[in-house]
Scaffold this motif. Sequence first.
Motif, mmCIF file in Angstrom:
data_model
loop_
_atom_site.group_PDB
_atom_site.id
_atom_site.type_symbol
_atom_site.label_atom_id
_atom_site.label_comp_id
_atom_site.label_asym_id
_atom_site.label_seq_id
_atom_site.Cartn_x
_atom_site.Cartn_y
_atom_site.Cartn_z
ATOM 1 N N GLY A 25 0.987 -1.035 0.077
ATOM 2 C CA GLY A 25 -0.032 0.130 0.061
ATOM 3 C C GLY A 25 1.016 1.268 -0.144
ATOM 4 N N ASN A 26 0.531 2.063 0.976
ATOM 5 C CA ASN A 26 1.488 3.529 1.149
ATOM 6 C C ASN A 26 2.581 3.341 1.855
ATOM 7 N N GLY A 27 2.781 2.142 2.357
ATOM 8 C CA GLY A 27 4.085 1.877 3.039
ATOM 9 C C GLY A 27 4.084 1.691 4.764
ATOM 10 N N HIS A 28 3.132 2.291 5.275
ATOM 11 C CA HIS A 28 2.795 2.336 6.655
ATOM 12 C C HIS A 28 3.428 0.899 7.176
ATOM 13 N N ASP A 29 2.718 0.189 7.101
ATOM 14 C CA ASP A 29 2.931 -1.305 7.725
ATOM 15 C C ASP A 29 4.356 -1.668 7.534
ATOM 16 N N THR A 30 5.025 -1.245 6.120
ATOM 17 C CA THR A 30 6.357 -1.603 5.888
ATOM 18 C C THR A 30 7.231 -0.833 6.831
ATOM 19 N N LEU A 31 6.985 0.266 7.087
ATOM 20 C CA LEU A 31 8.002 0.999 8.001
ATOM 21 C C LEU A 31 7.720 0.880 9.335
ATOM 22 N N SER A 60 8.554 3.366 -0.892
ATOM 23 C CA SER A 60 9.921 4.107 -1.013
ATOM 24 C C SER A 60 10.321 5.248 -0.456
ATOM 25 N N SER A 61 9.127 6.098 -0.822
ATOM 26 C CA SER A 61 9.296 7.524 -0.377
ATOM 27 C C SER A 61 9.043 7.744 1.095
ATOM 28 N N LEU A 62 8.150 6.930 1.690
ATOM 29 C CA LEU A 62 8.061 6.905 3.092
ATOM 30 C C LEU A 62 9.028 6.465 3.836
ATOM 31 N N LEU A 63 9.593 5.428 3.442
ATOM 32 C CA LEU A 63 10.902 4.974 3.806
ATOM 33 C C LEU A 63 12.085 6.100 3.753
ATOM 34 N N ASP A 64 12.087 6.529 2.732
ATOM 35 C CA ASP A 64 13.422 7.770 2.578
ATOM 36 C C ASP A 64 13.010 8.654 3.562
ATOM 37 N N GLN A 65 11.802 9.009 3.920
ATOM 38 C CA GLN A 65 11.621 10.112 4.906
ATOM 39 C C GLN A 65 11.952 9.578 6.317
ATOM 40 N N PHE A 66 11.476 8.436 6.813
ATOM 41 C CA PHE A 66 11.349 8.104 8.234
ATOM 42 C C PHE A 66 12.251 6.722 8.487
ATOM 43 N N SER A 67 13.345 6.391 7.668
ATOM 44 C CA SER A 67 14.045 5.539 8.051
ATOM 45 C C SER A 67 15.544 6.077 7.624
ATOM 46 N N SER A 68 16.666 5.462 8.165
ATOM 47 C CA SER A 68 17.937 5.879 7.766
ATOM 48 C C SER A 68 18.459 5.006 6.591
ATOM 49 N N PRO A 69 19.477 5.402 6.062
ATOM 50 C CA PRO A 69 19.766 4.739 4.836
ATOM 51 C C PRO A 69 20.375 3.254 5.196
ATOM 52 N N ASP A 70 21.059 3.002 6.447
ATOM 53 C CA ASP A 70 21.308 1.527 6.682
ATOM 54 C C ASP A 70 19.807 0.906 6.981
ATOM 55 N N GLU A 71 18.917 1.395 7.735
ATOM 56 C CA GLU A 71 17.690 0.847 7.896
ATOM 57 C C GLU A 71 16.972 0.217 6.418
ATOM 58 N N LYS A 72 16.915 1.286 5.535
ATOM 59 C CA LYS A 72 16.517 1.115 4.168
ATOM 60 C C LYS A 72 16.928 -0.138 3.464
ATOM 61 N N GLU A 73 18.144 -0.248 3.708
ATOM 62 C CA GLU A 73 19.063 -1.665 3.197
ATOM 63 C C GLU A 73 18.386 -3.017 3.407
ATOM 64 N N LEU A 74 17.636 -2.764 4.464
ATOM 65 C CA LEU A 74 16.976 -4.165 4.844
ATOM 66 C C LEU A 74 15.663 -4.401 4.330
ATOM 67 N N VAL A 75 15.118 -3.449 3.449
ATOM 68 C CA VAL A 75 13.980 -3.796 2.650
ATOM 69 C C VAL A 75 14.033 -3.946 1.272
ATOM 70 N N GLU A 76 13.512 -5.068 0.853
ATOM 71 C CA GLU A 76 13.293 -5.203 -0.555
ATOM 72 C C GLU A 76 12.085 -5.390 -1.025
ATOM 73 N N LEU A 77 11.887 -4.468 -2.031
ATOM 74 C CA LEU A 77 10.458 -4.286 -2.546
ATOM 75 C C LEU A 77 10.405 -4.846 -3.999
ATOM 76 N N PHE A 78 9.161 -5.481 -4.278
ATOM 77 C CA PHE A 78 8.824 -6.250 -5.357
ATOM 78 C C PHE A 78 7.474 -5.893 -5.803
ATOM 79 N N VAL A 79 7.168 -5.523 -7.155
ATOM 80 C CA VAL A 79 6.192 -5.195 -7.928
ATOM 81 C C VAL A 79 5.557 -6.704 -8.216
#
Length: 120
Positions: A25-31, A60-79
């Motif tokens: 969805g909009n990423g809130h659960d992912t975050l 991805s945009s929400l993660l950019d705003q509210f997670s650190s680059p190190d944290e974001k590396e832990l996420v893999e997104l797939f369409v």
Amino acid sequence: MISFSGSVWKHVVRKGDAVVDATCGNGHDTLALLKLVADKTQRGRVYGMDVQKIALESTSSLLDQFSSPDEKELVELFVMSHSQMEDIVPNDVAVRLVAFNLGYLPGGAKQIITRCIRGC
């Protein structure tokens, strides 16, 4: 504000766990899941998927705003559909939790919705 599901997740998920957001969805659960699994060991993983590319762009945009680059590396997104989950999570990874938020993408096209296609 913590959602009901988030209040349950915090009692199940531990730092370093692997989890799946089957409908980003909009990423809130992912975050929220990322914040539960992330630690300094960088072992935690969030596998996120959605059938709509725009949903993953929002995530991805929400993660950019509210997670650190190190944290974001832990996420893999797939369409892709959550029905293909086994194709992205490695066989040797024990998944602690799979989250589903079924329905339509908030703010998206209401005609695109999760539907049962077999034996419901």
